[in-house]
Enzyme design. Structure first.
Site, PDB file in Angstrom:
ATOM      1  N   GLY A 276     -34.172  23.871  43.847  1.00 52.23           N
ATOM      2  CA  GLY A 276     -33.656  22.666  43.222  1.00 52.23           C
ATOM      3  C   GLY A 276     -33.745  21.509  44.193  1.00 52.23           C
ATOM      4  CB  ALA A 277     -32.271  19.650  46.145  1.00 59.68           C
ATOM      5  CG  MET A 278     -34.024  22.182  52.238  1.00 60.34           C
ATOM      6  SD  MET A 278     -33.000  23.675  52.178  1.00 60.34           S
ATOM      7  CE  MET A 278     -32.387  23.687  53.865  1.00 60.34           C
ATOM      8  CG  ASN A 280     -34.838  19.045  54.573  1.00 59.75           C
ATOM      9  OD1 ASN A 280     -34.802  20.196  54.962  1.00 59.75           O
ATOM     10  ND2 ASN A 280     -35.525  18.657  53.501  1.00 59.75           N
ATOM     11  CG  HIS A 310     -25.307  21.652  46.153  1.00 60.45           C
ATOM     12  ND1 HIS A 310     -24.760  22.817  45.675  1.00 60.45           N
ATOM     13  CD2 HIS A 310     -26.100  22.040  47.194  1.00 60.45           C
ATOM     14  CE1 HIS A 310     -25.189  23.844  46.390  1.00 60.45           C
ATOM     15  NE2 HIS A 310     -26.013  23.388  47.315  1.00 60.45           N
ATOM     16  CD  GLU A 311     -29.268  20.144  48.135  1.00 59.07           C
ATOM     17  OE1 GLU A 311     -29.332  20.447  49.336  1.00 59.07           O
ATOM     18  OE2 GLU A 311     -29.245  21.002  47.226  1.00 59.07           O
ATOM     19  CD  GLU A 333     -26.710  26.734  50.040  1.00 65.07           C
ATOM     20  OE1 GLU A 333     -26.288  25.990  49.140  1.00 65.07           O
ATOM     21  OE2 GLU A 333     -27.703  26.453  50.733  1.00 65.07           O
TER      22      GLU A 333
END
Length: 871
Positions: A276-278, A280, A310-311, A333
């Site tokens: 979904g996403a990361m 970084n 969330h990220e 997480e």
């Protein structure tokens, strides 16, 4: 490669020996547009990567290793001494002997561009031929781009410099500038290897800024950026992305009391993304499907906002403070998943986010927690393959649910104060479970060790059932909550299950109908549930309820059960529940009953047909559509499938015609109708809507909806290759190509299936996104007989696929091609035979097969329940 699968023991040994002072990484990506070494089809295969790594060793003379996965290494030097690459590099590790107290390692390598979404992914846009690059590393793929110590507890500052084709822009974690043809980036704070990032190409880039003045008068300025492929620029609603970003930054600054620590905040929406996403730091990457090419419902915008938040939560939980090893993956997480919903409700327009959490995220958790591979939230992660598979519903959604329970247990203020102390004490460091528990004990005064033992260190989901005793006058003499532990059913290796009974803080709601027919709560009590039976004294004397909802307001993590009176009420009046969260909880509980073979699947479908049309929450409605489809495909008795197909298609069309013209509910029913359509009249209507010869008032058939209508037409033989080629010509984009590939593989032909199988299993020519699309098209519920020959082939090839392909593609193939549509005792026996004969296969591969086998066994139990209901 030998040694590619780093173990926990090796990582601990290396962390005890080494400390890292910094990295200088120089990448030359000019080969991306064709100037470098060619691979298949003339595509560039490699790029140059030069890493200078400075580190200390507390045992001079010791031996260790650095990580690098690359086709070749040109040169290696350690402390000024040239080493023979052929002698020290084995394809995944660089041997480092006779280390000094202070060391400098320089590695000059040719690293490979990726087509699997791992490492440095290279994408060519079919629309305009432009090349786009981005990196994706979690858990351990930065070693595919530069030499390093690939484990989360060896943090260090990073300086990147990148040479790129003329006209490109390059982004990394720090702010960058182009000087003399080289992009140079500011040194990062100490971070882990897996959250470093490089994105490069002719991306469309939009900027904004965020400013925050704190109580002490200091001001924080954060440059904001958002980027996507040029072909998606017309659809890119960057203003909404920035709005949610600013709302999130305000929210986390209000609650965390620790300023955002990583300078700028870019967000890149990239093609062919596996996740979904990361998170970084300074450069968050997202799958580009979050840029919507057609009309979508508010649930999609809410989902995107949740992922953005969330990220962002990871900037503190995960990036600033990082788990020591993947055992404690939940420390980032679970928190990010909880904080995503918490901030969504507290800071944005999506104030019903807890409904989505209860209905969608927890469904993921309940499924994962009932698999034979279930594990405690704090898991036992032996190696990197284990780590890759633990990005699952337990680590994310169960962990987040348990944190919601923790907030109810210790109080929100104590919880947030614990988080604030955790950040300040552990900034730029690594932690374990105990580091968090200690601050929560300080702020709450609660015994966190006992709570952690029950909730974090055991597996399985409890069931809570109300037991109501009434007086002759129709009042409650006693209301008790019965708690049961999870059992593991029908496993090849018998197990007693997970017998833990946990302490739950729950709300119990009593509901009855009002004079106007609404089903409303008239009494509520919060109670601590512990042990097999707990009486709730506060509700004694209340008038008799028509519905008892255990875990009202969704405070704990459990499967809700009903007494018979409550179940009868839901069968007749589910849509009359006025509170949308309570209604969503009831729907979720009924779905769990269906999956557990306690409610016939046809009964669940009947409830959807009778009541889903009155569901106000669009996210819940779309979840009901997915569950109804799953009930039909997997859980109804085979002899009732044809009837179920007809009823669902008729019901979907009826609701489609009744929905408000132009509404998101109309769009949701249109998509569900396409999923359910199989009869000649239904397919003709889809064809007419595509051709403009049929119309449903207010329904705009945009390009994305056209593809949604084409897939069932292709699957039922009503759209051939020429039709799909014409549609691709109409939508000659990366998105259009993925849709076309899926539709081509969906056609009902033995030759088509053979070709699709070969493309995925026997060849590695397809990118990760096209592998995913081909598998999705290949597996069609209406084609069980056509797919039957592939059951035996599946078990014959999966070990080779797992050995020869990247872990991401291996997971896609093993999960996606499991013969779940061959739902018979014979397929179950074949899975058991494979597991029995491959006891020494890779544990991660065995886990995937065991999970798919469990889903199949559950489907067969559901079908037996449904058949019994037919009499």
């Amino acid at each position: 490669m030998p040694g590619e699968n780093l173990t926990r023991d090796e990582a601990r040994e290396r962390a005890a020996l080494l400390s890292v002072d910094g990295y200088d990484v120089s990448l030359d990506l000019r080969s991306a547009v064709g100037d470098g070494e060619g691979g298949r089809d003339g595509e560039p295969r490699t790029f140059r990567s030069v890493t200078t790594l400075r580190f200390r060793c507390n045992e001079p003379g010791a031996t260790s290793f650095a990580d690098l996965i690359a086709p070749s290494v040109t040169a290696v030097s350690l402390n000024g001494k040239d080493l023979d690459p052929g002698a020290v590099f084995d394809g995944s590790r660089i041997l480092l002997e006779d280390l000094a107290a202070d060391n400098e390692l320089v590695v000059d390598a040719q690293c490979a561009y990726s087509r699997t979404g791992e490492g440095m992914h290279r994408f060519v846009d079919p629309e305009d031929g432009e090349v786009y690059l981005y990196t994706q590393y979690e858990p351990a793929d930065s070693r595919r781009v530069f030499a390093n110590f690939e484990q989360p507890d060896l943090k260090a500052p990073f300086r990147f410099e990148v040479r790129a084709p003329q006209g490109w822009v390059v982004w990394s974690n720090g702010a960058g500038e182009l000087t003399d043809g080289v992009w140079r980036f500011a040194e990062t704070k100490p971070i882990s290897t897996y959250i470093t990032c490089v994105t490069a190409g002719p991306y469309h880039y939009v900027t904004d800024s965020y400013s925050r003045t704190f109580a002490d008068g200091t001001t924080l300025e954060i440059p904001l950026g958002a980027l996507c492929r040029k072909g998606l620029a017309p659809y890119f609603d960057a203003d909404d992305v920035f709005l949610v970003t600013k709302q999130g930054l305000d929210f986390f600054h209000d609650h965390f009391d620790y300023p955002y620590p990583f300078g700028k905040y870019d967000q890149a929406f990239v093609p062919e993304y596996n996740l979904g996403a990361m998170e970084n730091p300074g450069l968050v990457t997202f799958r580009e499907e979050f840029i919507f090419r057609g009309k979508v419902t508010q649930a999609s915008y809410e989902g995107r906002a949740n992922v953005i938040l969330h990220e962002m939560a990871h900037m503190w939980f995960g990036d600033l403070v990082t788990m020591e090893w993947w055992d404690d993956l939940w420390l980032k997480e679970s928190f990010a998943d909880f904080m995503g919903a918490f901030s969504l409700v507290g800071a944005t327009r999506f104030t019903d986010g807890w409904i989505t959490f209860a209905n969608r995220r927890k469904a993921w958790a309940y499924r994962a927690d009932q698999l034979p591979s279930t594990h405690p939230i704090t898991a036992d992660i032996r190696d990197l393959q284990d780590a890759k598979l633990n990005f699952d519903g337990i680590t994310y959604a169960k962990g987040a649910s348990v944190l919601k329970q923790l907030v109810a247990y210790v109080g929100q203020d104590a919880f947030l104060e614990g988080a604030r102390r955790y950040f300040k004490r552990n900034a730029y460091g690594n932690t374990r479970l105990g580091d968090l528990l200690s601050v929560l004990e300080e702020t709450s005064g609660r015994d966190m060790a006992a709570w952690a033992r029950s909730w974090l260190q055991t597996a399985g989901v409890n069931s809570l059932t109300p037991q109501v005793l009434l007086s002759a006058e129709g009042r409650i003499t006693e209301l008790a909550v019965l708690q049961e532990a999870a059992a593991v059913l029908d496993q090849p290796t018998p197990s007693a299950g997970h017998p833990e009974l946990r302490p739950h803080r729950v709300a119990i709601g009593l509901y009855r109908r009002t004079a106007d027919g609404a089903l409303e709560r008239y009494a509520r009590a919060e109670a601590d549930i512990d042990g097999p039976r707990t009486a709730v004294a506060e509700l004694a004397g209340a008038e008799a309820p028509e519905l008892v909802l255990v875990n009202d307001d969704d405070l704990t993590y459990c499967k809700i059960r009903f007494d018979e009176t409550s179940l009868d009420t839901l069968r007749a009046h589910l849509a009359d529940i006025t509170d949308p969260l309570a209604r969503a909880l009831c729907w979720s509980a009924l779905w769990n009953l269906t999956r557990d073979a306690l409610l016939p699947a046809r009964d669940f479908i009947d409830l959807v047909l009778r009541f889903a049309g009155r569901e106000s929450d669009i996210g819940v409605l779309q979840m009901l559509h997915a569950w109804a489809e799953s009930a039909l495909v997997h859980y109804v008795a085979p002899q009732w499938r044809e009837t179920g197909e007809r009823l669902l298609a008729e019901g979907a069309l009826k609701e489609l015609r009744l929905a408000e013209p132009g509404s998101e509910h109309q769009l949701a029913w249109a998509r569900f109708f396409a999923t359910a359509a199989s009869g000649a009249d239904e397919l003709r209507l889809l064809q007419g809507l595509l051709e403009g010869t049929a119309e449903i008032g207010g329904l705009v058939v945009d390009q994305e909806l056209r593809w949604a209508f084409l897939e069932p037409l292709a699957a039922h033989g009503a759209a051939d290759e020429s039709v799909l080629a014409a549609e691709l010509a109409r939508d000659d984009t990366a998105s259009g190509k993925r849709h076309q590939v899926r539709c081509l593989a969906a056609r009902p032909s033995a030759a088509v299936k053979a070709q699709a199988w070969a493309q995925v299993v026997e060849s590695d020519a397809l990118s990760n996104a096209l592998v995913e699309a081909t598998i999705a098209g290949f597996v069609q519920p209406s084609q069980r007989e056509l797919l039957a020959p592939y059951a035996e082939k599946y078990f014959a090839v999966i070990e080779r696929v797992w050995r020869d392909r990247s872990i991401q593609i291996g997971m896609d193939v093993v999960r996606g091609l499991f013969p779940s549509l061959q739902d018979s005792a014979e397929t179950l026996a074949a899975a058991d035979a494979w597991l029995s004969a491959h006891e020494k296969a890779a544990p991660a591969l065995r886990r995937l097969v065991l999970e798919a086998r469990d889903d199949l066994a559950r489907a067969l139990r559901g079908q037996a329940c449904d058949a019994a209901a037919a009499g």
